[in-house]
Design an enzyme around this catalytic site. Structure first.
Site, short mmCIF file in Angstrom:
data_model
loop_
_atom_site.label_atom_id
_atom_site.label_comp_id
_atom_site.label_asym_id
_atom_site.label_seq_id
_atom_site.Cartn_x
_atom_site.Cartn_y
_atom_site.Cartn_z
CG ASP A 1 31.13 49.21 -23.70
OD1 ASP A 1 31.57 48.22 -24.33
OD2 ASP A 1 31.84 49.93 -22.97
NE ARG B 1 36.45 56.35 -22.01
CZ ARG B 1 35.37 56.45 -22.77
NH1 ARG B 1 35.43 57.08 -23.92
NH2 ARG B 1 34.23 55.93 -22.38
CB THR C 1 42.49 60.53 -16.17
OG1 THR C 1 42.82 59.25 -16.75
CG2 THR C 1 42.93 60.53 -14.71
CG ASP D 1 30.02 46.07 -21.83
OD1 ASP D 1 31.01 45.35 -21.56
OD2 ASP D 1 29.73 47.06 -21.15
#
Length: 210
Positions: A201, A105, A109, A204
């Site tokens: 996350d 991602r 944006t 992670d």
């Protein structure tokens, strides 16, 4: 209940998910838990697979026994976090064919950018399970499913651990024909498009990176 969304609220799934949410859960434990939850999700997502009957012989007698019908399942991991769920699914369905789609991602944006894709043959004849732990904005997940359709996939289910209402709404707008399976629908997204309360996350926490 969100449209086209199935919440798998089995107590074992919910218990393990709660352990994964805790910020002090170690990388090793998180990795083990997501694999276990993956297996439990796989059981629920595949419970309506079609079967055919074939005569076999047990040690005592002959019988008509059920076997899975059609082509082998196709599991598609949306990299990199999808690999955490993938292992659990493969524990339950070791004969499945496996594909990978690499997306990230864009931090500015929030648009999904593809960097890798490799899919099994005859994907148009297989049930395809797209795996990604988090359905946040829905952009990456929807982009991955769009690529699957462009490559011939017709029967697709999307599987995640957590979903945000915003992600479900966007995904349903782009793919109203694809059912979402999730262990929980959380409250909302924060300003950085992370799910709240979420679990951080997922990539992670699986791989021990920051």
């Amino acid at each position: 209940m969100q449209k086209n969304t199935t919440v798998i609220d089995h107590p074992l799934v919910q218990h393990k998910l709660s352990l994964m949410r805790k910020k002090d859960t170690s990388t090793q434990s998180f990795r083990k838990l997501i694999r276990e939850v993956g297996t439990l999700l796989a059981y629920e997502v595949t419970k309506d697979l079609p079967v055919f009957y074939q005569e076999i012989e047990t040690p005592l007698m002959k019988m008509d026994a059920p076997f899975l019908e059609g082509k082998k399942l196709c599991l598609v991991s949306i990299l990199r976090a999808g690999n955490g769920l993938l292992e659990g699914f493969m524990d339950l369905v070791p004969s499945a064919r496996v594909g990978h789609i690499g997306l990230y991602r864009d931090p500015k944006t929030l648009v999904a950018v593809e960097y890798y894709m490799k899919l099994p043959e005859l994907i148009n004849q297989r049930l395809v399970l797209a795996l990604d732990p988090m359905l946040a904005t829905g952009h990456s997940s929807a982009a991955a499913v769009t690529r699957l359709k462009e490559n011939g996939a017709k029967n697709i289910r999307f599987v995640c651990l957590l979903a945000a209402p915003e992600g479900i709404e966007y995904f349903n707008k782009i793919h109203p024909d694809v059912i979402i399976y999730t262990a929980a629908i959380d409250k909302e997204l924060n300003d950085h498009a992370y799910i709240l309360p979420g679990l951080g996350d997922a990539g992670d926490r699986i791989f021990g990176t920051k």
